[in-house]
Motif scaffolding. Structure first.
Motif, short mmCIF file in Angstrom:
data_model
loop_
_atom_site.label_atom_id
_atom_site.label_comp_id
_atom_site.label_asym_id
_atom_site.label_seq_id
_atom_site.Cartn_x
_atom_site.Cartn_y
_atom_site.Cartn_z
N ASP A 11 0.85 -1.19 0.00
CA ASP A 11 0.00 0.00 0.00
C ASP A 11 0.89 1.24 0.00
O ASP A 11 1.84 1.34 0.80
CB ASP A 11 -0.91 0.01 1.24
CG ASP A 11 -1.97 1.09 1.13
OD1 ASP A 11 -2.96 0.88 0.45
OD2 ASP A 11 -1.76 2.16 1.76
N LYS B 9 -2.67 9.93 -1.49
CA LYS B 9 -3.71 10.96 -1.63
C LYS B 9 -3.09 12.35 -1.73
O LYS B 9 -3.55 13.21 -2.49
CB LYS B 9 -4.69 10.89 -0.46
CG LYS B 9 -5.85 11.88 -0.55
CD LYS B 9 -6.81 11.71 0.61
CE LYS B 9 -8.01 12.66 0.47
NZ LYS B 9 -7.61 14.06 0.43
N HIS C 168 -4.22 14.38 -10.53
CA HIS C 168 -4.45 12.96 -10.78
C HIS C 168 -3.51 12.41 -11.84
O HIS C 168 -3.20 11.21 -11.83
CB HIS C 168 -5.90 12.73 -11.19
CG HIS C 168 -6.87 12.92 -10.07
ND1 HIS C 168 -7.11 11.95 -9.12
CD2 HIS C 168 -7.62 14.00 -9.69
CE1 HIS C 168 -7.99 12.39 -8.24
NE2 HIS C 168 -8.32 13.64 -8.57
N GLY D 28 -7.10 1.36 -6.45
CA GLY D 28 -6.54 2.55 -5.81
C GLY D 28 -5.02 2.48 -5.79
O GLY D 28 -4.37 2.30 -6.83
N ASP D 29 -4.42 2.60 -4.60
CA ASP D 29 -2.97 2.57 -4.46
C ASP D 29 -2.52 1.27 -3.81
O ASP D 29 -1.45 1.23 -3.19
CB ASP D 29 -2.48 3.77 -3.65
CG ASP D 29 -3.09 3.81 -2.26
OD1 ASP D 29 -4.04 3.05 -2.01
OD2 ASP D 29 -2.61 4.60 -1.42
#
Length: 431
Positions: A309, A314, A322, A351-352
């Motif tokens: 992760d 963010k 983005h 996501g990430d």
């Protein structure tokens, strides 16, 4: 005299046999050419109508999906460069969709397929209406309303667009398969009637028919075999005819049709099992690979799950936009892919969050060494449009013995990853 009579009778026989052979092969040749030209015409029509339409429709559906992502990015972006970039992307995708739909309308599709195209076009118009309302709200500064419009209305409309597109694609695939079946039946009927004409000849005609069978019947049987496999869903075979006549043209046309059809199927399958941004395996494909690794784990050859992760991702999106976030995700994906063996699996879970499946590792210590090396590689800086971005990541490691369920394995790796985050981030933790 007797010799002359004998010669005359032989000459008469030769002429009679020649006439029979001429009639047989003339009739066979005319019949074969007519049917071959009909098969060529049918195959050309399948390529120029249904397969071209299938290719165009696949691109339209892809463009609609890309536009939805651009609309969401536009709404979530502040006025400026990035919003203008997404606006250009929306405009460009609109042009591509309109151009391809115009191409589809210009194709001489059957009535039921034209009806399906009209239904799909109407659904796209509904999507554009919802999209324009969201964009107008975003330009007016009301991002909350714009997001509400997209989230409440676009999901169902986008699903309707996908369903319409899938229905239309299914019509096109069915049309190609039906055309292949018809061509197969015509080829079989042509071979049977040609054989009947040849059997009606003399021994000389039968001898010459062997040459004809080698020149015409064999390639036709090869085409029939390929078409029969297509009817059963097997697109792996090709017609191998290196010739410039009508049979060769038919074979090349059939091969082109099968190539475009197989490419479309492979693209659909790849999209269903891989992440659109990074090209990595998605969650479904990762679970499939984990299941395939179970025998190794059960035999005592270490299998490990690494859950990765990104820390502070963010903030990268908030500060740099983005586009910078997408760049960082692709860099991380490339580094992970380069840091493992060819038989290992790297996946993006969303996501990430990424995952690495290490299959058949020598020892548990090697798993830890790989995790530490990947962490070091990930945290090297990367430049994007003059800005230096430094990825940070936390890695959770779970070893698998093949006995616990896959969900439990993923849960253990997830818990280890959160332990790494709570322990200071930028580190490796084990379940």
């Amino acid at each position: 005299m007797r010799r002359r009579l004998a010669d005359l009778r032989i000459a008469t026989k030769i002429v009679s046999v020649s006439l029979v052979v001429t009639v047989i092969f003339t009739a066979s040749g005319i019949f074969g050419l007519v049917n071959l030209n009909r098969l060529i015409h049918e195959q050309d029509r399948e390529y120029n109508v249904n397969v071209r339409a299938l290719d165009e429709m696949t691109h339209v559906r892809s463009s609609v999906g890309s536009q939805l992502e651009a609309v969401l990015a536009y709404i979530l972006s502040d006025p400026g460069f990035y919003r203008d970039t997404y606006a250009d992307a929306i405009t460009q995708s609109d042009r591509d969709i309109d151009a391809r739909i115009a191409t589809l309308r210009a194709i001489d599709l059957p009535q039921n397929e034209r009806t399906g195209l009209r239904g799909f076009t109407a659904t796209v118009d509904m999507w554009r209406t919802a999209r324009d309302a969201a964009l107008e709200a975003a330009r007016a500064g009301d991002q909350k309303k714009a997001a509400a419009v997209v989230l409440v209305r676009s999901e169902s409309i986008a699903r309707a667009v996908k369903d319409r597109a899938s229905s239309f694609l299914a019509q096109l695939v069915d049309a190609v398969a039906e055309g292949a079946k018809r061509a197969k039946a015509n080829a079989k009927r042509n071979a049977q009637l040609t054989t009947g004409l040849l059997v009606a000849g003399t021994l000389t005609a039968l001898l010459l028919s062997a040459v004809t069978a080698r020149a015409i019947s064999r390639p036709l049987r090869q085409v029939v075999d390929v078409l029969a496999r297509v009817a059963r869903g097997d697109l792996s075979r090709r017609v191998e005819l290196d010739r410039g006549d009508e049979v060769g043209q038919m074979g090349r046309s059939l091969n082109e049709t099968l190539g475009v059809l197989r490419q479309a199927f492979e693209e659909v399958h790849h999209r269903a099992s891989h992440d659109g941004l990074t090209g990595l395996a998605n969650r479904a494909l990762l679970r499939e690979r984990i299941g395939a690794a179970r025998p190794n784990a059960a035999c005592g050859r270490p299998v490990a799950m690494l859950l990765i992760d990104l820390d502070g991702f963010k903030q990268v999106n908030d500060v740099h936009g983005h586009a910078a976030g997408d760049h960082l995700l692709t860099v991380v994906a490339a580094r992970l892919q380069a840091g493992v063996r060819g038989g290992d699996t790297v996946a993006r879970l969303g996501g990430d969050e990424f995952a690495v499946l290490l299959d058949d590792v020598d020892t548990a210590e090697d798993v830890h060494a790989v995790a530490e090396r990947l962490l070091a590689d990930l945290q090297q800086p990367t430049e994007f449009r003059g800005n230096l971005l430094t990825p940070r990541a936390s890695i959770g490691v779970s070893l698998w013995d093949g006995e616990i369920p896959i969900d439990a394995l993923m849960h253990d790796a997830d818990q280890a990853m959160y332990a790494a985050k709570t322990g200071g981030k930028g580190r490796v933790a084990h379940a």
